[in-house]
Every structure is written in structure tokens, then in C-alpha cells.
Design an enzyme around this catalytic site. Structure first.
Site, PDB file in Angstrom:
ATOM      1  N   LYS A  71      47.931  48.845  66.467  1.00 19.84           N
ATOM      2  CA  LYS A  71      48.006  50.455  66.345  1.00 19.84           C
ATOM      3  C   LYS A  71      48.749  51.091  65.911  1.00 19.84           C
ATOM      4  O   LYS A  71      48.862  51.800  65.025  1.00 19.84           O
ATOM      5  CB  LYS A  71      47.157  51.025  68.219  1.00 19.84           C
ATOM      6  CG  LYS A  71      46.868  52.355  67.541  1.00 19.84           C
ATOM      7  CD  LYS A  71      46.401  53.360  68.616  1.00 19.84           C
ATOM      8  CE  LYS A  71      46.708  52.614  70.527  1.00 19.84           C
ATOM      9  NZ  LYS A  71      48.098  52.834  70.445  1.00 19.84           N
ATOM     10  N   THR A  73      52.060  50.114  64.528  1.00 19.76           N
ATOM     11  CA  THR A  73      52.073  48.845  63.970  1.00 19.76           C
ATOM     12  C   THR A  73      51.791  49.537  62.153  1.00 19.76           C
ATOM     13  O   THR A  73      52.352  49.804  61.019  1.00 19.76           O
ATOM     14  CB  THR A  73      51.906  47.968  63.572  1.00 19.76           C
ATOM     15  OG1 THR A  73      52.361  46.702  64.550  1.00 19.76           O
ATOM     16  CG2 THR A  73      52.588  47.155  62.044  1.00 19.76           C
ATOM     17  N   ARG A  94      55.019  58.169  70.228  1.00 23.84           N
ATOM     18  CA  ARG A  94      55.193  58.063  71.712  1.00 23.84           C
ATOM     19  C   ARG A  94      56.437  57.182  71.922  1.00 23.84           C
ATOM     20  O   ARG A  94      56.377  56.061  71.095  1.00 23.84           O
ATOM     21  CB  ARG A  94      54.149  57.706  73.126  1.00 23.84           C
ATOM     22  CG  ARG A  94      52.686  58.760  73.218  1.00 23.84           C
ATOM     23  CD  ARG A  94      51.956  58.390  73.813  1.00 23.84           C
ATOM     24  NE  ARG A  94      51.469  56.960  73.139  1.00 23.84           N
ATOM     25  CZ  ARG A  94      50.812  55.913  73.835  1.00 23.84           C
ATOM     26  NH1 ARG A  94      50.282  56.287  75.593  1.00 23.84           N
ATOM     27  NH2 ARG A  94      50.117  55.530  73.755  1.00 23.84           N
ATOM     28  N   LYS A 105      53.991  44.312  78.652  1.00 23.72           N
ATOM     29  CA  LYS A 105      52.746  44.645  76.890  1.00 23.72           C
ATOM     30  C   LYS A 105      53.893  44.743  75.931  1.00 23.72           C
ATOM     31  O   LYS A 105      53.824  44.576  74.691  1.00 23.72           O
ATOM     32  CB  LYS A 105      52.463  46.212  77.166  1.00 23.72           C
ATOM     33  CG  LYS A 105      51.909  46.716  75.541  1.00 23.72           C
ATOM     34  CD  LYS A 105      51.739  48.997  76.209  1.00 23.72           C
ATOM     35  CE  LYS A 105      51.524  49.310  74.946  1.00 23.72           C
ATOM     36  NZ  LYS A 105      51.794  49.361  74.034  1.00 23.72           N
ATOM     37  N   ALA A 273      47.563  56.133  78.160  1.00 25.79           N
ATOM     38  CA  ALA A 273      46.139  56.598  78.013  1.00 25.79           C
ATOM     39  C   ALA A 273      45.671  56.444  79.029  1.00 25.79           C
ATOM     40  O   ALA A 273      44.604  57.156  78.599  1.00 25.79           O
ATOM     41  CB  ALA A 273      46.180  56.117  76.355  1.00 25.79           C
ATOM     42  N   PHE A 301      46.140  53.108  73.336  1.00 21.20           N
ATOM     43  CA  PHE A 301      44.757  52.324  73.837  1.00 21.20           C
ATOM     44  C   PHE A 301      43.646  52.641  72.801  1.00 21.20           C
ATOM     45  O   PHE A 301      43.538  52.815  71.510  1.00 21.20           O
ATOM     46  CB  PHE A 301      44.645  52.718  75.502  1.00 21.20           C
ATOM     47  CG  PHE A 301      45.899  52.024  76.228  1.00 21.20           C
ATOM     48  CD1 PHE A 301      46.067  50.597  75.698  1.00 21.20           C
ATOM     49  CD2 PHE A 301      45.847  52.746  77.372  1.00 21.20           C
ATOM     50  CE1 PHE A 301      47.322  50.308  77.416  1.00 21.20           C
ATOM     51  CE2 PHE A 301      47.234  51.588  78.019  1.00 21.20           C
ATOM     52  CZ  PHE A 301      47.487  50.658  77.995  1.00 21.20           C
ATOM     53  N   PHE A 381      45.802  39.174  60.314  1.00 23.65           N
ATOM     54  CA  PHE A 381      46.515  38.113  60.239  1.00 23.65           C
ATOM     55  C   PHE A 381      47.147  37.093  59.351  1.00 23.65           C
ATOM     56  O   PHE A 381      45.419  37.065  58.865  1.00 23.65           O
ATOM     57  CB  PHE A 381      46.520  37.254  62.044  1.00 23.65           C
ATOM     58  CG  PHE A 381      46.708  38.322  62.782  1.00 23.65           C
ATOM     59  CD1 PHE A 381      48.179  37.937  63.568  1.00 23.65           C
ATOM     60  CD2 PHE A 381      45.900  40.036  63.067  1.00 23.65           C
ATOM     61  CE1 PHE A 381      48.006  39.574  64.483  1.00 23.65           C
ATOM     62  CE2 PHE A 381      47.081  40.849  63.759  1.00 23.65           C
ATOM     63  CZ  PHE A 381      47.694  39.652  65.226  1.00 23.65           C
ATOM     64  N   TRP A 409      51.898  44.726  58.453  1.00 23.22           N
ATOM     65  CA  TRP A 409      53.448  43.832  59.191  1.00 23.22           C
ATOM     66  C   TRP A 409      53.581  42.948  58.169  1.00 23.22           C
ATOM     67  O   TRP A 409      54.986  42.682  58.354  1.00 23.22           O
ATOM     68  CB  TRP A 409      51.956  42.482  60.212  1.00 23.22           C
ATOM     69  CG  TRP A 409      53.246  42.393  61.376  1.00 23.22           C
ATOM     70  CD1 TRP A 409      54.009  42.622  62.301  1.00 23.22           C
ATOM     71  CD2 TRP A 409      54.036  40.806  60.853  1.00 23.22           C
ATOM     72  NE1 TRP A 409      55.170  41.931  62.572  1.00 23.22           N
ATOM     73  CE2 TRP A 409      54.311  40.650  61.841  1.00 23.22           C
ATOM     74  CE3 TRP A 409      53.119  39.437  60.015  1.00 23.22           C
ATOM     75  CZ2 TRP A 409      55.543  39.314  62.089  1.00 23.22           C
ATOM     76  CZ3 TRP A 409      54.132  38.494  59.894  1.00 23.22           C
ATOM     77  CH2 TRP A 409      55.404  38.082  61.076  1.00 23.22           C
TER      78      TRP A 409
END
Length: 556
Positions: A71, A73, A94, A105, A273, A301, A381, A409
Site C-alpha cells: 500500500k 509503495t 505516516r 512488519k 490503524a 492496513f 509481482f 516497484w
């Protein structure tokens, strides 16, 4: 491809005056923290608040899985994509917490060719905002115990103190403690505990306040506990609000940094979150909207937590009207929602994708309830196959939503050009009619039930008896107009993290409620959610070190 930290290390960053100039921020309005990060002065921020607002774009996601959704990214990649197609853009994120960074994480500065810089600083101490928040919070905690020690003139009941201490680290041993041991000189003996800093009401207050006066007012409104007659005692009663504001004065100023492609980014505040409201600061978002044509922000999240709170708490309180929503999904995460183990995600499995699409569909349905147009960003991906991607795009098309492949990415802004053009089409199409999920005047218990039924699709809500009585008392005491902040697992629509997909008809247990009078919401803790996380068996901290050249390794 190089690792995130290798890409970050090789990046060429522009001087902060050049990044600020992209938003017409004069150099004299910057307070530098080294060469690659700066705070923006409060005087400048106050002077731009009367300008017209740009368009606000929210990036959210399906429920997170160990497979990853990307998210942050995607937020960074979309911001760079909007810049690429000629839009004056700012990103609002954030700040990462040290707890997840050293836990499981990892950091929260994006990844690959879609990162905010300087990655190491942002993921570690940055500009010291979290330390200031921790200090201000614990100052109030110390003043509470000091007040008890010196006679307790306010009549505060030691058994009804609701204000805990905090630290910016995962440490399960501090969840429940006893303070004041060792005799009278060490204070009043009582049960207490720690939360993680990102769960602090002070963090939420800093992220929802509009200026320093509002910040001090909100800090003063914090209810630290009650007297034996259940009347509230506040931080203002203890005389703590002034000193707390002083500690937070600099932390309140938004931090300006840049992406790998030099798009300006405000990285400020960081409430969790699942146990807080999960959005960056109102002052950063409002300032960005006055300086840019497009502002891309994220909510923590999945959309059932972050987006709902973004709409029902942040937008409600700050008067924000988002123009469009980007819902991030991955083939891998949808396979996991379809019942496939992480170890088997590398093999094509269209049936598993189709089985997991119900999670994506539920989020689309939920987001439409808020009246904001939605586009799905399919974060790519290398293991994704054409057949799997086709299954997702066809499913979304049947729901009247476009799914766009995003390759940021690996390719940076080139990989989000199509997504950026679609976002502009939605945002400038004029179809957004934002409405919160419930009105202010709805009773607190009804607000909780509304979120549970309309967003989580619960069949029933089980209130702990003490929690229900507390909600009734707050309703009678004038707090009934506040929104609710649901604290539950991020992994499922239910309170059971193992219940993937799109469950419905389940029971949502509300075991505890907390009043955040300064922040302006009621926290409803559902199920086994912890406000102080623990570390995993193999914490990320065990792999973080300095190499022979003094460079950070292992941070991700």
C-alpha cells in the site's frame, strides 16, 4: 534487482530548497534537519490555509496478509505517476514506528523504485517526533502519580486511572505492571501498564489538531481517570497541558522529504490503524492540499480499518472530501484469501485467485458506501501470470470498477502512469459525493453496531457488560456525539484473524471501551487486539546492523 536499502543508498537526492520550491515553499519557511529532511514553519502553514484546496486521493488496500500488498509503495508510486503526467503533486504518509521496524512488519517508506527518502532516517529516529510524543505522554503519566503522592487534592481514584504509559517499542512484558513498589517514598502502589506510542492518545491528538492552540486544548481535554463519584479528572485539572504542548511544539510541524523521483512528501504522525485511527496528521494533509493540485495519502492496513477511520474520523473532523480512492490488491494476497499457503504462492492458481476475490469485492462494496469513486491498483509481482491478472480484471469489470496493473516497484513512475491517468479521470469527473457512514447524533452503541454490520458484516455484536455500561455513562455525560475508533485485527473482516475472505454473520465481541476525549473519539477494543504488541520469535532487530563501511544493513 537491488534491495530496497541498496536502491535507497544509491539514490541522488535534491537539496530540500529544490523540493520545497516544487510546492512554492520559500527556503526561509524550512527548518532543516540535515540536508535531506526539513520541517515547515508554523507561520508559513498558517498563511496558506485560506488558499483553494487541491484534490485528495486516498490509497487503501484489501486485508493484509503475509504475502504483502504494498500500500505505501503504491501511494509513493502513484504520487510519482501523477508528477510524471504533469500534475503538481504532494504525498502525505505516516511516520514508521520503531516497534514494527524491529519486529516483523519492517519499515514504512515504500519499496523498490517507489520509496520516500532518506529511507534509513524515516524508519528510525527521523526528526524525533515520536520521542517528543512519548515524552509528552509520559510527562502526564508522571504528573498523575506525583499528584497521588502529594495528597491527591483532586480526589482521583487510583483504581480508576485510565491513562497508561507508552514507549515506541514492542514489549509484551510491559502490558501489565505494578508501579510504586518499594515503600511510600516511591509513590502509590497500583496496577498500570504500557501501550505502544502509536496507540497513545497524544499521538492521535497531534494528528488531529489544527494548530498549537487546538493542540493544547485537546491535550487539556484528556481524561486521565475519575473520582470515586465517577466525575472525570483531566490533564488540564493536573496543569499538564502547557508543558505537554511545549514538548510537542516542534513535533507538530510537518516533515518534508522527497521520493526517489523527487516528488515532495510530507511524512508526519503515525497512529496505528488497528488500535488508533491510522492516518497522517491533519495539519500535513491540509497544508499539502493548499500547495498541490493532487495530494495522495494512505490509511493503515485494510479498508475495513484504515479507510473507514479515515472517512469517519479524519475527514469528518477536518472537513476533508476525498475525490477518489485507490484500492490496492495483489495476486499473492488474493491467493492467500483463497486458501493457499504462503509457500505455494509462486505457482499459478487461477482458482485460488477467484476464491479470494470475495475479499476484494467486499472492500469495493464497502468503499462505495462513502460515495467516493474507486479504482483497483493491482500491485505487480514477477510471479503473477497473465491468467491470474485476467481473472482479477474481469471480476472488477463485472463490478463496474477498473483494475489497473501497477509496476512501480520495478519501474517507478512509468509503472503507474496508467493508474495516475485513471485517478485524474475519476477525481475530475465530479462523481464524488462523500458521506460518512453514520451521523454525529447517532448513539455510541449504534455507531459501533453500524460499523460492525455495514463494514465487517457481523451478524451480531457482543458487548461486555462493563463496556456497555461505560458507553451509556459517556452518552449521558455528553460524549455521545463522538465517532468510534474500532480496534480489531487487521487480517480479517471479523475479530478472528484466521477467518479470511469475506466472512459474514459472525459475532463481533466488544470487550473494552476507552474514552479519548482529547482526540475526540471512543475506542472500542474488539477481540484479542493488543495495544502493546510483542516481538516475534525471530525479530527483524536480530538482522539489523552496521556493515564495515558504517552503513545500515537489514532494514526493510
Amino acid at each position: 534487482m537491488a534491495s530496497d536499502i541498496e536502491i535507497a543508498r544509491a539514490a541522488h537526492l535534491l537539496p530540500m530548497r529544490d523540493i520545497a520550491a516544487k510546492l512554492a515553499i520559500p527556503e526561509e519557511a524550512l527548518e532543516p534537519f540535515g540536508k535531506t529532511k526539513a520541517k515547515v514553519s508554523g507561520e508559513f502553514i498558517a498563511n496558506v490555509q485560506s488558499r483553494p484546496k487541491g484534490r485528495l486521493i486516498l490509497v487503501t488496500a484489501i486485508n493484509p496478509t503475509p504475502a504483502g500488498e504494498g500500500k505505501t509503495t503504491t501511494t509513493v508510486g502513484l504520487g510519482d505517476g501523477l508528477s510524471r503526467i504533469g500534475k503538481k503533486t504532494a504525498i502525505c504518509l505516516r511516520e514508521p514506528s520503531l516497534g514494527p521496524c524491529f519486529g516483523v512488519k519492517g519499515g514504512a517508506a515504500g519499496g523498490g523504485k517507489a520509496q520516500v527518502m532518506p529511507m534509513e532516517d524515516i524508519n528510525l529516529h527521523f526528526t524525533g517526533d515520536f520521542h517528543a510524543i512519548t515524552s509528552a505522554h509520559n510527562l502526564l503519566a508522571a504528573l498523575i502519580d506525583n499528584h497521588l503522592h502529594w495528597g491527591n487534592a483532586l480526589g482521583l481514584d487510583p483504581q480508576r486511572i485510565a491513562f497508561r504509559r507508552v514507549m515506541d517499542m514492542n514489549d509484551r512484558a510491559l502490558r501489565a505492571i505494578v508501579t510504586g513498589l518499594g515503600g511510600r517514598a516511591n509513590g502509590t502502589t497500583r496496577e498500570a501498564g504500557f501501550d505502544i506510542t502509536v496507540a497513545s492518545e497524544v499521538m492521535a491528538i497531534l494528528c488531529l489538531a489544527t494548530d498549537l492552540d487546538d493542540l493544547q486544548r485537546r491535550l487539556g481535554d484528556i481524561v486521565v481517570g475519575t473520582r470515586t463519584d465517577r466525575s472525570p479528572v483531566t490533564a488540564r485539572d493536573l496543569g499538564a497541558d502547557g508543558a505537554m504542548t511545549v514538548l510537542l511544539r516542534q513535533a507538530f510541524q510537518p516533515n518534508l522529504v522527497q521520493t526517489l523521483e523527487h516528488t515532495p512528501a510530507f511524512v508526519h504522525g503515525g497512529p496505528f490503524a488497528n488500535i488508533a485511527h491510522g492516518c497522517n496528521s491533519v495539519v500535513a494533509t491540509q497544508t499539502a492540499l493548499r500547495l498541490a493540485d493532487y495530494v495522495v495519502t494512505e490509511a493503515g492496513f485494510g479498508a475495513d480499518l484504515g479507510a473507514e477511520k479515515f472517512f469517519d474520523i479524519k475527514c469528518r473532523k477536518a472537513g476533508l472530501e476525498p475525490a477518489a480512492v485507490v484500492l490496492v490488491a495483489t495476486v499473492r494476497a488474493l491467493k492467500m484469501n483463497g486458501g493457499i499457503a504462503k509457500a505455494d504462492l509462486g505457482h499459478e492458481n487461477v482458482a485460488a485467485v477467484e476464491a479470494g476475490l470475495c475479499n476484494l469485492g467486499r472492500h469495493i462494496e464497502n468503499l462505495r458506501q462513502f460515495g467516493v469513486p474507486v479504482v483497483v491498483a493491482l500491485n505487480h509481482f514477477t510471479s503473477d501470470t497473465d491468467a491470474e491478472i485476467a481473472a482479477i480484471t474481469a471480476y472488477c469489470r463485472n463490478l463496474g470498477v477498473e483494475a489497473i496493473l501497477a509496476t512501480h516497484w520495478a519501474e517507478g513512475s512509468k509503472g503507474t502512469e496508467a493508474l495516475a491517468n485513471k485517478v485524474v479521470e475519476l477525481a475530475e469527473g465530479g462523481s464524488a459525493r462523500f458521506v460518512p457512514l453514520y451521523p454525529d447524533e447517532m448513539p455510541l452503541t449504534d455507531k459501533i453496531e453500524t460499523v460492525a454490520r455495514k463494514i465487517y458484516r457481523a451478524g451480531s455484536i457482543s458487548f461486555d457488560a462493563a463496556a456497555r455500561r461505560q458507553l451509556e455513562r459517556w452518552q449521558e455525560s455528553g460524549y455521545g456525539h463522538l465517532p468510534v475508533c474500532m480496534a480489531k485485527t487487521q487480517y480479517s473482516f471479523s475479530a478472528n484473524p484466521a477467518l479470511l475472505g469475506a466472512p459474514e454473520g459472525h459475532t463481533l465481541p466488544v470487550r473494552e471501551v476507552r474514552l479519548s476525549a482529547g482526540a475526540g473519539f471512543i475506542v472500542a477494543i474488539c477481540g484479542d487486539i493488543m495495544t502493546m504488541p510483542g516481538l516475534p520469535r525471530h525479530p527483524a532487530a536480530l538482522d539489523i546492523h552496521l556493515n564495515a563501511d558504517g552503513q545500515v544493513e537489514g532494514l526493510f
